[in-house]
Design a protein around this motif. Structure first.
Motif, PDB file in Angstrom:
ATOM      1  N   GLY A   1       8.144 103.269  48.038  1.00 16.38           N
ATOM      2  CA  GLY A   1       9.206 102.338  47.667  1.00 16.38           C
ATOM      3  C   GLY A   1      10.037 102.814  46.500  1.00 16.38           C
ATOM      4  N   ALA A   2       9.707 103.975  45.953  1.00 15.25           N
ATOM      5  CA  ALA A   2      10.485 104.503  44.831  1.00 15.25           C
ATOM      6  C   ALA A   2      10.792 105.970  45.084  1.00 15.25           C
ATOM      7  N   GLY A   3      11.446 106.236  46.186  1.00  9.61           N
ATOM      8  CA  GLY A   3      11.694 107.603  46.606  1.00  9.61           C
ATOM      9  C   GLY A   3      12.561 108.391  45.657  1.00  9.61           C
ATOM     10  N   ALA A   4      13.375 107.713  44.844  1.00  8.97           N
ATOM     11  CA  ALA A   4      14.267 108.426  43.920  1.00  8.97           C
ATOM     12  C   ALA A   4      13.574 108.808  42.624  1.00  8.97           C
ATOM     13  N   ALA A   5      12.271 108.512  42.499  1.00 10.60           N
ATOM     14  CA  ALA A   5      11.578 108.757  41.238  1.00 10.60           C
ATOM     15  C   ALA A   5      11.593 110.228  40.854  1.00 10.60           C
ATOM     16  N   SER A   6      11.598 111.115  41.852  1.00  7.75           N
ATOM     17  CA  SER A   6      11.534 112.545  41.542  1.00  7.75           C
ATOM     18  C   SER A   6      12.804 113.048  40.876  1.00  7.75           C
ATOM     19  N   THR A   7      13.928 112.382  41.112  1.00 12.30           N
ATOM     20  CA  THR A   7      15.194 112.828  40.529  1.00 12.30           C
ATOM     21  C   THR A   7      15.702 111.900  39.435  1.00 12.30           C
ATOM     22  N   GLN A   8      15.114 110.719  39.295  1.00 12.87           N
ATOM     23  CA  GLN A   8      15.561 109.754  38.292  1.00 12.87           C
ATOM     24  C   GLN A   8      14.854 110.026  36.962  1.00 12.87           C
ATOM     25  N   PRO A   9      15.618 110.358  35.902  1.00 16.01           N
ATOM     26  CA  PRO A   9      14.972 110.632  34.621  1.00 16.01           C
ATOM     27  C   PRO A   9      14.484 109.386  33.896  1.00 16.01           C
ATOM     28  N   ALA A  10      14.987 108.200  34.285  1.00 17.23           N
ATOM     29  CA  ALA A  10      14.652 106.962  33.573  1.00 17.23           C
ATOM     30  C   ALA A  10      13.155 106.676  33.668  1.00 17.23           C
ATOM     31  N   LEU A  11      12.583 106.271  32.551  1.00 17.51           N
ATOM     32  CA  LEU A  11      11.175 105.891  32.546  1.00 17.51           C
ATOM     33  C   LEU A  11      10.959 104.611  33.343  1.00 17.51           C
ATOM     34  N   PHE A  12      11.842 103.649  33.145  1.00 17.36           N
ATOM     35  CA  PHE A  12      11.709 102.366  33.839  1.00 17.36           C
ATOM     36  C   PHE A  12      12.876 102.186  34.808  1.00 17.36           C
ATOM     37  N   MET A  13      12.529 102.017  36.066  1.00 15.47           N
ATOM     38  CA  MET A  13      13.546 101.868  37.101  1.00 15.47           C
ATOM     39  C   MET A  13      13.127 100.778  38.067  1.00 15.47           C
ATOM     40  N   GLY A  14      14.099 100.370  38.894  1.00 16.92           N
ATOM     41  CA  GLY A  14      13.833  99.360  39.910  1.00 16.92           C
ATOM     42  C   GLY A  14      13.414  99.998  41.212  1.00 16.92           C
ATOM     43  N   ARG A  15      13.213  99.167  42.206  1.00 17.21           N
ATOM     44  CA  ARG A  15      12.760  99.642  43.513  1.00 17.21           C
ATOM     45  C   ARG A  15      13.775 100.553  44.184  1.00 17.21           C
ATOM     46  N   HIS A  16      15.033 100.417  43.834  1.00 18.89           N
ATOM     47  CA  HIS A  16      16.074 101.248  44.450  1.00 18.89           C
ATOM     48  C   HIS A  16      16.263 102.569  43.706  1.00 18.89           C
ATOM     49  N   GLY A  17      15.429 102.808  42.717  1.00 17.92           N
ATOM     50  CA  GLY A  17      15.486 104.084  42.015  1.00 17.92           C
ATOM     51  C   GLY A  17      16.529 104.188  40.934  1.00 17.92           C
ATOM     52  N   THR A  18      17.104 103.057  40.510  1.00 15.58           N
ATOM     53  CA  THR A  18      18.102 103.080  39.449  1.00 15.58           C
ATOM     54  C   THR A  18      17.491 102.581  38.143  1.00 15.58           C
ATOM     55  N   ARG A  19      18.045 103.037  37.034  1.00 10.49           N
ATOM     56  CA  ARG A  19      17.551 102.652  35.714  1.00 10.49           C
ATOM     57  C   ARG A  19      17.643 101.143  35.539  1.00 10.49           C
ATOM     58  N   LEU A  20      16.593 100.540  34.988  1.00 11.18           N
ATOM     59  CA  LEU A  20      16.604  99.096  34.752  1.00 11.18           C
ATOM     60  C   LEU A  20      17.677  98.725  33.737  1.00 11.18           C
ATOM     61  N   THR A  21      18.243  97.552  33.891  1.00 10.04           N
ATOM     62  CA  THR A  21      19.217  97.021  32.941  1.00 10.04           C
ATOM     63  C   THR A  21      18.501  96.077  31.970  1.00 10.04           C
ATOM     64  N   PRO A  22      19.078  95.824  30.793  1.00 12.75           N
ATOM     65  CA  PRO A  22      18.483  94.841  29.882  1.00 12.75           C
ATOM     66  C   PRO A  22      18.300  93.475  30.532  1.00 12.75           C
ATOM     67  N   GLN A  23      19.238  93.083  31.392  1.00 11.19           N
ATOM     68  CA  GLN A  23      19.137  91.782  32.056  1.00 11.19           C
ATOM     69  C   GLN A  23      17.907  91.717  32.950  1.00 11.19           C
ATOM     70  N   SER A  24      17.600  92.817  33.638  1.00  7.36           N
ATOM     71  CA  SER A  24      16.410  92.859  34.493  1.00  7.36           C
ATOM     72  C   SER A  24      15.139  92.721  33.666  1.00  7.36           C
ATOM     73  N   VAL A  25      15.116  93.368  32.493  1.00  8.92           N
ATOM     74  CA  VAL A  25      13.939  93.276  31.620  1.00  8.92           C
ATOM     75  C   VAL A  25      13.768  91.838  31.145  1.00  8.92           C
ATOM     76  N   TRP A  26      14.866  91.188  30.766  1.00 12.41           N
ATOM     77  CA  TRP A  26      14.807  89.781  30.346  1.00 12.41           C
ATOM     78  C   TRP A  26      14.184  88.923  31.449  1.00 12.41           C
ATOM     79  N   GLN A  27      14.649  89.111  32.682  1.00 16.69           N
ATOM     80  CA  GLN A  27      14.156  88.298  33.794  1.00 16.69           C
ATOM     81  C   GLN A  27      12.675  88.537  34.052  1.00 16.69           C
ATOM     82  N   ARG A  28      12.263  89.795  34.056  1.00 19.27           N
ATOM     83  CA  ARG A  28      10.856  90.108  34.325  1.00 19.27           C
ATOM     84  C   ARG A  28       9.948  89.599  33.209  1.00 19.27           C
ATOM     85  N   LEU A  29      10.413  89.698  31.966  1.00 20.35           N
ATOM     86  CA  LEU A  29       9.604  89.235  30.846  1.00 20.35           C
ATOM     87  C   LEU A  29       9.479  87.712  30.857  1.00 20.35           C
ATOM     88  N   ARG A  30      10.562  87.038  31.197  1.00 24.78           N
ATOM     89  CA  ARG A  30      10.518  85.578  31.309  1.00 24.78           C
ATOM     90  C   ARG A  30       9.503  85.175  32.382  1.00 24.78           C
TER      91      ARG A  30
END
Length: 321
Positions: free
Chosen positions: A207-236
């Motif tokens: 489910g994270a096929g882009a992990a090999s090319t994505q330098p971001a430590l924290f990313m979403g299921r689509h392989g893109t870097r997480l946004t601050p808004q996503s972190v807020w939602q997950r933490l809530r």
């Protein structure tokens, strides 16, 4: 003039995107106010700036918000002075009305540990490992959410060039790019290391096929870097699942980190370095928070602090006159 100044702070001062957006908003407001008053920007007098500040306050804007507006105006006029377009800064001596400084909201130690150790067996293991690692870095290292989402898996020339941070598991450190493009290093505790190792093991899974090319430590299921808004939602979501009485936001964990380190060590300078504060006065707010914690403990435990406490026993001695 405004656009030239914004280009100056964007490329030469390298202001953060959010700060640049605020500068743009405040300077557009300045243009509008000057246009309504029939004034060219270089011809605005100090008395007019004071009237505008009073109008903003009358419209319900708080002291801190007005101070930010005046700061952006002050910087603009300082630049006009350096460009030789004005002889004096009309905002130089204008101050915002004082407003009470609220204490930062921090979790108690038990609540912070409860959040960090929460494990939802019904959640996706991939998401659970990622969210647990994020909480450990926010609370265990006192990172800002912007610093968290800006972390890469490892150091690289691209990370250096673009002002991103990275984690070093071998040295047990996290290197971040803070406010004002200032780098700092924060030690990783045992719990944070374990959480990161678990996350990195699962990060490249299904489910994270882009992990090999994505330098971001924290990313979403689509392989893109997480946004601050996503972190807020997950933490809530995590804080409510953990049974905490109120939703937790990322900066609350930074406040909790600072408060708990100060309570344990009493070393204000160390907390300043760990948080990346330029001025010690910014960090001193946590001394008020720490005193508030001590005052509550005193009120709860000391018999002389309780209302209706036990009466004095035995004979009362006369004062020695």
């Amino acid at each position: 003039m405004v656009q030239r100044y914004l280009d100056h702070v964007r490329y030469e001062k390298r202001l953060a995107t959010r700060t640049l957006a605020l500068y743009t908003e405040h300077l557009i407001r300045l243009q509008s106010l000057a246009g309504t008053a029939g004034l060219a920007l270089p011809a605005v007098p100090p008395a007019q700036v004071r009237r505008w500040a009073a109008q903003l306050h009358g419209a319900g804007l708080g002291g801190r918000s007005i101070a930010l507006v005046l700061s952006s105006w002050r910087g603009f006029y300082a630049w006009l002075g350096r460009e030789g377009l004005i002889t004096s800064n009309p905002v130089a001596d204008v101050r915002a009305p004082k407003s009470p400084q609220p204490l930062p909201k921090a979790l108690g130690v038990d609540a912070a540990v409860q959040l960090a150790e929460h494990d939802n067996p019904d959640d996706d293991p991939w998401l659970e490992a990622r969210d647990a690692a994020m909480v450990e870095l926010l609370y265990g290292c006192g990172l800002r959410v912007s610093e968290l989402v800006g972390l890469d898996v490892q150091a690289s020339a691209e990370a250096h060039q673009q002002g991103r941070g990275w984690v070093d598991l071998h040295e047990a450190e996290v290197h971040v790019m803070g406010k004002g493009s200032k780098r700092r290093s924060v030690p990783l505790g045992r719990a944070a290391l374990q959480a990161l190792q678990r996350w990195l093991t699962l990060r490249g899974g299904a489910g994270a096929g882009a992990a090999s090319t994505q330098p971001a430590l924290f990313m979403g299921r689509h392989g893109t870097r997480l946004t601050p808004q996503s972190v807020w939602q997950r933490l809530r979501r995590r804080s409510l699942q953990a049974g905490l009485p109120a939703a937790v936001h990322p900066h609350m964990l930074r406040h909790s980190f600072a408060s708990h380190v100060l309570q344990s060590s009493g070393d204000l300078r160390a907390v300043q370095e760990l948080l990346g504060h330029a001025n010690i006065s910014t960090t001193q707010v946590y001394t008020r928070l720490d005193f508030q914690h001590l005052a509550k403990a005193y009120d709860a435990a000391h018999p002389r602090a309780r209302k209706g406490g036990p009466p004095k026993k035995g004979p009362q001695s006369k004062p020695d006159c």
